[in-house]
Design a protein around this motif. Structure first.
Motif, PDB file in Angstrom:
ATOM      1  N   ILE A  42     -27.605  32.148  15.543  1.00 22.74           N
ATOM      2  CA  ILE A  42     -26.725  33.321  15.563  1.00 22.74           C
ATOM      3  C   ILE A  42     -25.383  32.902  16.146  1.00 22.74           C
ATOM      4  CG2 ILE A  42     -26.370  35.637  16.513  1.00 22.74           C
ATOM      5  CD1 ILE A  42     -29.435  35.800  16.850  1.00 22.74           C
ATOM      6  N   ASP A  43     -24.317  33.345  15.502  1.00 23.66           N
ATOM      7  CA  ASP A  43     -22.969  33.118  16.015  1.00 23.66           C
ATOM      8  C   ASP A  43     -22.254  34.462  15.996  1.00 23.66           C
ATOM      9  OD1 ASP A  43     -20.575  32.040  16.875  1.00 23.66           O
ATOM     10  OD2 ASP A  43     -20.041  31.217  14.906  1.00 23.66           O
ATOM     11  N   ARG A  44     -21.955  34.983  17.190  1.00 21.18           N
ATOM     12  CA  ARG A  44     -21.295  36.286  17.301  1.00 21.18           C
ATOM     13  C   ARG A  44     -19.960  36.124  17.998  1.00 21.18           C
ATOM     14  NH1 ARG A  44     -26.484  37.850  19.906  1.00 21.18           N
ATOM     15  NH2 ARG A  44     -27.777  38.843  18.340  1.00 21.18           N
ATOM     16  N   THR A  45     -18.928  36.712  17.402  1.00 19.20           N
ATOM     17  CA  THR A  45     -17.640  36.824  18.064  1.00 19.20           C
ATOM     18  C   THR A  45     -17.214  38.281  17.926  1.00 19.20           C
ATOM     19  OG1 THR A  45     -16.319  36.324  16.099  1.00 19.20           O
ATOM     20  CG2 THR A  45     -17.026  34.441  17.455  1.00 19.20           C
ATOM     21  N   ASN A  46     -16.069  38.634  18.477  1.00 21.21           N
ATOM     22  CA  ASN A  46     -15.605  40.018  18.385  1.00 21.21           C
ATOM     23  C   ASN A  46     -15.337  40.463  16.956  1.00 21.21           C
ATOM     24  OD1 ASN A  46     -15.741  40.433  21.120  1.00 21.21           O
ATOM     25  ND2 ASN A  46     -13.610  39.891  21.471  1.00 21.21           N
ATOM     26  N   ASP A  47     -14.972  39.521  16.092  1.00 17.90           N
ATOM     27  CA  ASP A  47     -14.604  39.923  14.737  1.00 17.90           C
ATOM     28  C   ASP A  47     -15.417  39.239  13.636  1.00 17.90           C
ATOM     29  OD1 ASP A  47     -13.568  37.411  15.028  1.00 17.90           O
ATOM     30  OD2 ASP A  47     -11.560  37.911  14.314  1.00 17.90           O
ATOM     31  N   ARG A  48     -16.515  38.583  14.010  1.00 19.23           N
ATOM     32  CA  ARG A  48     -17.345  37.919  13.000  1.00 19.23           C
ATOM     33  C   ARG A  48     -18.785  37.807  13.503  1.00 19.23           C
ATOM     34  NH1 ARG A  48     -15.736  33.721   8.984  1.00 19.23           N
ATOM     35  NH2 ARG A  48     -13.707  34.323   9.758  1.00 19.23           N
ATOM     36  N   PHE A  49     -19.729  38.104  12.618  1.00 21.74           N
ATOM     37  CA  PHE A  49     -21.153  37.893  12.888  1.00 21.74           C
ATOM     38  C   PHE A  49     -21.681  36.969  11.801  1.00 21.74           C
ATOM     39  CE2 PHE A  49     -21.527  42.398  14.752  1.00 21.74           C
ATOM     40  CZ  PHE A  49     -21.381  41.948  16.047  1.00 21.74           C
ATOM     41  N   THR A  50     -22.305  35.886  12.209  1.00 20.68           N
ATOM     42  CA  THR A  50     -22.931  34.962  11.268  1.00 20.68           C
ATOM     43  C   THR A  50     -24.356  34.709  11.729  1.00 20.68           C
ATOM     44  OG1 THR A  50     -20.800  33.880  10.895  1.00 20.68           O
ATOM     45  CG2 THR A  50     -22.765  32.710  10.153  1.00 20.68           C
ATOM     46  N   ILE A  51     -25.285  34.858  10.804  1.00 22.73           N
ATOM     47  CA  ILE A  51     -26.697  34.616  11.102  1.00 22.73           C
ATOM     48  C   ILE A  51     -27.203  33.577  10.116  1.00 22.73           C
ATOM     49  CG2 ILE A  51     -28.999  35.631  11.229  1.00 22.73           C
ATOM     50  CD1 ILE A  51     -27.570  38.343  11.619  1.00 22.73           C
ATOM     51  N   LEU A  52     -27.848  32.551  10.634  1.00 17.75           N
ATOM     52  CA  LEU A  52     -28.500  31.550   9.803  1.00 17.75           C
ATOM     53  C   LEU A  52     -29.989  31.842   9.848  1.00 17.75           C
ATOM     54  CD1 LEU A  52     -28.100  28.924   8.154  1.00 17.75           C
ATOM     55  CD2 LEU A  52     -28.562  27.675  10.273  1.00 17.75           C
ATOM     56  N   VAL A  53     -30.586  32.059   8.682  1.00 19.43           N
ATOM     57  CA  VAL A  53     -32.020  32.340   8.630  1.00 19.43           C
ATOM     58  C   VAL A  53     -32.723  31.246   7.835  1.00 19.43           C
ATOM     59  CG1 VAL A  53     -31.723  34.840   8.854  1.00 19.43           C
ATOM     60  CG2 VAL A  53     -31.891  33.830   6.579  1.00 19.43           C
ATOM     61  N   LYS A  54     -33.964  30.996   8.216  1.00 19.62           N
ATOM     62  CA  LYS A  54     -34.781  30.009   7.511  1.00 19.62           C
ATOM     63  C   LYS A  54     -35.877  30.763   6.773  1.00 19.62           C
ATOM     64  CE  LYS A  54     -37.336  25.737   8.213  1.00 19.62           C
ATOM     65  NZ  LYS A  54     -37.789  24.753   9.214  1.00 19.62           N
ATOM     66  N   THR A  55     -35.996  30.501   5.484  1.00 17.81           N
ATOM     67  CA  THR A  55     -37.012  31.171   4.680  1.00 17.81           C
ATOM     68  C   THR A  55     -38.320  30.392   4.771  1.00 17.81           C
ATOM     69  OG1 THR A  55     -36.645  29.966   2.622  1.00 17.81           O
ATOM     70  CG2 THR A  55     -35.196  31.864   3.065  1.00 17.81           C
ATOM     71  N   PHE A  56     -39.386  31.016   4.285  1.00 19.84           N
ATOM     72  CA  PHE A  56     -40.678  30.340   4.291  1.00 19.84           C
ATOM     73  C   PHE A  56     -40.765  29.278   3.206  1.00 19.84           C
ATOM     74  CE2 PHE A  56     -41.420  34.244   6.638  1.00 19.84           C
ATOM     75  CZ  PHE A  56     -41.967  33.709   7.787  1.00 19.84           C
ATOM     76  N   ALA A  57     -39.754  29.224   2.334  1.00 22.25           N
ATOM     77  CA  ALA A  57     -39.656  28.163   1.329  1.00 22.25           C
ATOM     78  C   ALA A  57     -38.793  27.017   1.855  1.00 22.25           C
ATOM     79  CB  ALA A  57     -39.068  28.721   0.041  1.00 22.25           C
ATOM     80  N   GLU A  58     -38.491  27.061   3.174  1.00 25.72           N
ATOM     81  CA  GLU A  58     -37.706  26.018   3.848  1.00 25.72           C
ATOM     82  C   GLU A  58     -36.238  25.990   3.418  1.00 25.72           C
ATOM     83  OE1 GLU A  58     -39.022  24.153   6.428  1.00 25.72           O
ATOM     84  OE2 GLU A  58     -40.810  25.370   6.155  1.00 25.72           O
ATOM     85  N   ASP A  59     -35.746  27.077   2.836  1.00 25.07           N
ATOM     86  CA  ASP A  59     -34.319  27.205   2.528  1.00 25.07           C
ATOM     87  C   ASP A  59     -33.620  27.833   3.724  1.00 25.07           C
ATOM     88  OD1 ASP A  59     -34.422  26.255  -0.080  1.00 25.07           O
ATOM     89  OD2 ASP A  59     -34.658  28.250  -0.955  1.00 25.07           O
ATOM     90  N   TYR A  60     -32.324  27.636   3.797  1.00 26.86           N
ATOM     91  CA  TYR A  60     -31.505  28.294   4.813  1.00 26.86           C
ATOM     92  C   TYR A  60     -30.519  29.222   4.123  1.00 26.86           C
ATOM     93  CZ  TYR A  60     -33.279  25.107   8.320  1.00 26.86           C
ATOM     94  OH  TYR A  60     -34.099  24.413   9.174  1.00 26.86           O
ATOM     95  N   LEU A  61     -30.402  30.429   4.660  1.00 23.24           N
ATOM     96  CA  LEU A  61     -29.440  31.393   4.166  1.00 23.24           C
ATOM     97  C   LEU A  61     -28.480  31.736   5.290  1.00 23.24           C
ATOM     98  CD1 LEU A  61     -31.818  33.897   2.342  1.00 23.24           C
ATOM     99  CD2 LEU A  61     -30.660  31.912   1.368  1.00 23.24           C
ATOM    100  N   ARG A  62     -27.217  31.877   4.936  1.00 21.85           N
ATOM    101  CA  ARG A  62     -26.214  32.293   5.906  1.00 21.85           C
ATOM    102  C   ARG A  62     -25.770  33.701   5.536  1.00 21.85           C
ATOM    103  NH1 ARG A  62     -20.040  30.742   6.541  1.00 21.85           N
ATOM    104  NH2 ARG A  62     -20.138  31.723   4.513  1.00 21.85           N
ATOM    105  N   ILE A  63     -25.873  34.613   6.504  1.00 20.58           N
ATOM    106  CA  ILE A  63     -25.430  35.992   6.310  1.00 20.58           C
ATOM    107  C   ILE A  63     -24.231  36.182   7.220  1.00 20.58           C
ATOM    108  CG2 ILE A  63     -26.059  38.425   6.459  1.00 20.58           C
ATOM    109  CD1 ILE A  63     -29.039  37.445   6.349  1.00 20.58           C
ATOM    110  N   GLU A  64     -23.111  36.627   6.628  1.00 14.62           N
ATOM    111  CA  GLU A  64     -21.895  36.726   7.431  1.00 14.62           C
ATOM    112  C   GLU A  64     -21.109  37.982   7.084  1.00 14.62           C
ATOM    113  OE1 GLU A  64     -19.101  33.384   8.814  1.00 14.62           O
ATOM    114  OE2 GLU A  64     -18.315  34.045   6.876  1.00 14.62           O
TER     115      GLU A  64
END
Length: 98
Positions: A42-64
């Motif tokens: 997780i990366d949180r700042t006052n003007d940006r939220f970014t979440i890195l998630v790992k799927t059960f298929a071993e992929d990584y998704l970035r939600i921002e």
């Protein structure tokens, strides 16, 4: 959907980011696809939220999302760490604890 409803929906999604912790299990929906995953970083700042998630298929998704006079619609990218590429998947439709 009106612009007001859209902003409210995005606000709810962004609000759901605030309480997340590393390893929290999630279910995210992008388009018509629901993906089970867990929070990897997780990366949180006052003007940006970014979440890195790992799927059960071993992929990584970035939600921002970021603040630009209002929260932008959260976007989801699939990360390809070996090639250091991002593959845009689409707009986040839903995020919930699994």
């Amino acid at each position: 959907m009106s612009a007001t409803e859209s902003r409210h929906k995005v606000s709810d999604l962004v609000d759901s980011f605030v309480g997340l912790e590393i390893e929290d299990p999630l279910r995210v929906t992008v388009g018509d696809t629901t993906i089970d995953c867990h929070v990897h970083d997780i990366d949180r700042t006052n003007d940006r939220f970014t979440i890195l998630v790992k799927t059960f298929a071993e992929d990584y998704l970035r939600i921002e999302t970021q603040w630009v006079g209002g929260w932008l619609d959260p976007q989801v990218d699939r990360l390809k760490p070996i090639a250091e590429e991002r593959q845009p998947i689409g707009e986040l439709q839903n995020i919930e604890a699994a």
